[in-house]
Design a protein around this motif. Structure first.
Motif, PDB file in Angstrom:
ATOM      1  N   GLY A   1       0.814  -1.200   0.000  1.00  0.00           N
ATOM      2  CA  GLY A   1       0.000   0.000   0.000  1.00  0.00           C
ATOM      3  C   GLY A   1       0.845   1.246   0.000  1.00  0.00           C
ATOM      4  N   ILE A   2       0.243   2.319   0.480  1.00  0.00           N
ATOM      5  CA  ILE A   2       0.889   3.619   0.590  1.00  0.00           C
ATOM      6  C   ILE A   2       0.598   4.136   1.991  1.00  0.00           C
ATOM      7  CG2 ILE A   2       0.883   5.995  -0.268  1.00  0.00           C
ATOM      8  CD1 ILE A   2       0.141   4.797  -3.023  1.00  0.00           C
ATOM      9  N   LYS A   3       1.643   4.542   2.704  1.00  0.00           N
ATOM     10  CA  LYS A   3       1.469   4.862   4.128  1.00  0.00           C
ATOM     11  C   LYS A   3       0.523   6.009   4.402  1.00  0.00           C
ATOM     12  CE  LYS A   3       5.504   7.841   4.679  1.00  0.00           C
ATOM     13  NZ  LYS A   3       6.766   8.023   5.354  1.00  0.00           N
ATOM     14  N   THR A   4       0.291   6.885   3.434  1.00  0.00           N
ATOM     15  CA  THR A   4      -0.615   8.005   3.657  1.00  0.00           C
ATOM     16  C   THR A   4      -2.079   7.646   3.419  1.00  0.00           C
ATOM     17  OG1 THR A   4      -0.249   8.756   1.385  1.00  0.00           O
ATOM     18  CG2 THR A   4       1.133   9.748   3.114  1.00  0.00           C
ATOM     19  N   CYS A   5      -2.345   6.437   2.971  1.00  0.00           N
ATOM     20  CA  CYS A   5      -3.715   5.988   2.717  1.00  0.00           C
ATOM     21  C   CYS A   5      -4.387   5.602   4.041  1.00  0.00           C
ATOM     22  CB  CYS A   5      -3.690   4.790   1.764  1.00  0.00           C
ATOM     23  SG  CYS A   5      -5.291   4.011   1.505  1.00  0.00           S
ATOM     24  N   ASP A   6      -5.539   6.196   4.316  1.00  0.00           N
ATOM     25  CA  ASP A   6      -6.257   5.913   5.567  1.00  0.00           C
ATOM     26  C   ASP A   6      -6.608   4.436   5.706  1.00  0.00           C
ATOM     27  OD1 ASP A   6      -6.135   8.525   6.454  1.00  0.00           O
ATOM     28  OD2 ASP A   6      -8.118   9.049   5.683  1.00  0.00           O
ATOM     29  N   THR A   7      -7.019   3.807   4.604  1.00  0.00           N
ATOM     30  CA  THR A   7      -7.408   2.400   4.670  1.00  0.00           C
ATOM     31  C   THR A   7      -6.195   1.518   4.946  1.00  0.00           C
ATOM     32  OG1 THR A   7      -9.158   2.892   3.087  1.00  0.00           O
ATOM     33  CG2 THR A   7      -8.694   0.583   3.494  1.00  0.00           C
ATOM     34  N   VAL A   8      -5.055   1.867   4.397  1.00  0.00           N
ATOM     35  CA  VAL A   8      -3.822   1.121   4.677  1.00  0.00           C
ATOM     36  C   VAL A   8      -3.456   1.278   6.154  1.00  0.00           C
ATOM     37  CG1 VAL A   8      -1.342   0.957   4.192  1.00  0.00           C
ATOM     38  CG2 VAL A   8      -2.970   1.186   2.309  1.00  0.00           C
ATOM     39  N   ARG A   9      -3.630   2.460   6.684  1.00  0.00           N
ATOM     40  CA  ARG A   9      -3.359   2.670   8.122  1.00  0.00           C
ATOM     41  C   ARG A   9      -4.250   1.776   8.985  1.00  0.00           C
ATOM     42  NH1 ARG A   9      -3.500   9.061   7.768  1.00  0.00           N
ATOM     43  NH2 ARG A   9      -1.451   9.412   6.892  1.00  0.00           N
ATOM     44  N   LYS A  10      -5.536   1.713   8.638  1.00  0.00           N
ATOM     45  CA  LYS A  10      -6.465   0.849   9.376  1.00  0.00           C
ATOM     46  C   LYS A  10      -6.043  -0.615   9.266  1.00  0.00           C
ATOM     47  CE  LYS A  10     -10.417   3.853   8.608  1.00  0.00           C
ATOM     48  NZ  LYS A  10     -11.641   4.044   7.826  1.00  0.00           N
ATOM     49  N   ALA A  11      -5.640  -1.018   8.070  1.00  0.00           N
ATOM     50  CA  ALA A  11      -5.225  -2.404   7.849  1.00  0.00           C
ATOM     51  C   ALA A  11      -3.963  -2.727   8.645  1.00  0.00           C
ATOM     52  CB  ALA A  11      -4.991  -2.647   6.359  1.00  0.00           C
TER      53      ALA A  11
ATOM     54  N   VAL B   1     -13.414 -10.519   6.459  1.00  0.00           N
ATOM     55  CA  VAL B   1     -12.732 -11.247   5.383  1.00  0.00           C
ATOM     56  C   VAL B   1     -11.254 -11.423   5.730  1.00  0.00           C
ATOM     57  CG1 VAL B   1     -12.057 -11.151   2.940  1.00  0.00           C
ATOM     58  CG2 VAL B   1     -14.372 -10.483   3.624  1.00  0.00           C
ATOM     59  N   TRP B   2     -10.643 -10.370   6.234  1.00  0.00           N
ATOM     60  CA  TRP B   2      -9.225 -10.452   6.580  1.00  0.00           C
ATOM     61  C   TRP B   2      -8.981 -11.443   7.718  1.00  0.00           C
ATOM     62  CZ3 TRP B   2      -5.101  -6.297   5.984  1.00  0.00           C
ATOM     63  CH2 TRP B   2      -5.154  -5.746   4.698  1.00  0.00           C
TER      64      TRP B   2
ATOM     65  N   SER C   1     -10.599 -14.172   8.443  1.00  0.00           N
ATOM     66  CA  SER C   1     -10.656 -15.522   7.848  1.00  0.00           C
ATOM     67  C   SER C   1      -9.414 -15.788   7.009  1.00  0.00           C
ATOM     68  CB  SER C   1     -11.912 -15.649   7.000  1.00  0.00           C
ATOM     69  OG  SER C   1     -11.918 -16.876   6.318  1.00  0.00           O
ATOM     70  N   PHE C   2      -9.014 -14.832   6.209  1.00  0.00           N
ATOM     71  CA  PHE C   2      -7.860 -14.967   5.326  1.00  0.00           C
ATOM     72  C   PHE C   2      -6.577 -15.215   6.143  1.00  0.00           C
ATOM     73  CE2 PHE C   2      -4.470 -13.073   2.665  1.00  0.00           C
ATOM     74  CZ  PHE C   2      -4.678 -13.756   1.469  1.00  0.00           C
ATOM     75  N   ILE C   3      -6.416 -14.459   7.206  1.00  0.00           N
ATOM     76  CA  ILE C   3      -5.223 -14.578   8.063  1.00  0.00           C
ATOM     77  C   ILE C   3      -5.158 -15.966   8.692  1.00  0.00           C
ATOM     78  CG2 ILE C   3      -4.246 -13.778  10.262  1.00  0.00           C
ATOM     79  CD1 ILE C   3      -5.205 -10.932   9.382  1.00  0.00           C
ATOM     80  N   GLN C   4      -6.313 -16.530   8.984  1.00  0.00           N
ATOM     81  CA  GLN C   4      -6.362 -17.853   9.601  1.00  0.00           C
ATOM     82  C   GLN C   4      -6.293 -18.976   8.574  1.00  0.00           C
ATOM     83  OE1 GLN C   4      -9.844 -17.617  12.083  1.00  0.00           O
ATOM     84  NE2 GLN C   4      -9.000 -15.888  13.214  1.00  0.00           N
ATOM     85  N   GLY C   5      -6.021 -18.630   7.328  1.00  0.00           N
ATOM     86  CA  GLY C   5      -5.825 -19.646   6.303  1.00  0.00           C
ATOM     87  C   GLY C   5      -7.006 -19.883   5.392  1.00  0.00           C
ATOM     88  N   GLY C   6      -8.098 -19.193   5.617  1.00  0.00           N
ATOM     89  CA  GLY C   6      -9.267 -19.323   4.750  1.00  0.00           C
ATOM     90  C   GLY C   6      -9.184 -18.363   3.588  1.00  0.00           C
ATOM     91  N   ARG C   7     -10.230 -18.267   2.876  1.00  0.00           N
ATOM     92  CA  ARG C   7     -10.266 -17.324   1.752  1.00  0.00           C
ATOM     93  C   ARG C   7     -11.377 -16.377   1.938  1.00  0.00           C
ATOM     94  NH1 ARG C   7      -7.994 -14.284  -1.894  1.00  0.00           N
ATOM     95  NH2 ARG C   7      -9.006 -14.214  -3.850  1.00  0.00           N
TER      96      ARG C   7
END
Length: 126
Positions: A13-23, A117-118, A120-126
């Motif tokens: 991502g880009i560090k100035t992006c609000d959504t990237v900061r949340k992620a 969604v994230w 589940s994804f982090i735990q190996g799901g999709r």
């Protein structure tokens, strides 16, 4: 007892992006190994972009709602309907890529941020 370890993740991502900061804040809450790659600071090469396109598709990656897109010429915007032209625009203007992009060690990818969604994804799901 066998210990299960979460897959290694890379957040793009880009560090100035609000959504990237949340992620990034969301990922910090998990006991996982997550790397961060900033398109502006660390760049975007053709190999990485091609991997993202292969995993997600050009349409999913091209952000046509952001300020970078709006700053493009009408000719560039019209040419983006061609996947090769869209790829070139993303190489020249990485901020036009939707973000964040999350890539798991097994090659699975997500674009955008949704906590359910994230999780589940982090735990190996999709």
């Amino acid at each position: 007892m066998t210990q299960v370890t979460a897959p290694t993740l890379t957040l793009y991502g880009i560090k100035t992006c609000d959504t990237v900061r949340k992620a990034r804040k969301f990922l910090a809450e998990f006991p996982i190994d997550a790397a961060y790659h900033d398109f502006r600071q660390q760049g975007l090469d053709e190999t990485l972009l091609d991997q993202l396109i292969q995993g997600l598709g050009v349409k999913a990656l091209l952000n046509t709602r952001g300020t970078t897109w709006r700053s493009l010429s009408d000719e560039q915007k019209q040419s983006a309907s061609d996947p090769a032209a869209a790829r070139q625009i993303m190489l020249e203007h990485p901020a036009v890529i939707k973000r964040p992009v999350l890539v798991r060690e097994d090659g699975e990818m997500l674009v955008g941020f949704d906590t359910a969604v994230w999780s589940s994804f982090i735990q190996g799901g999709r």
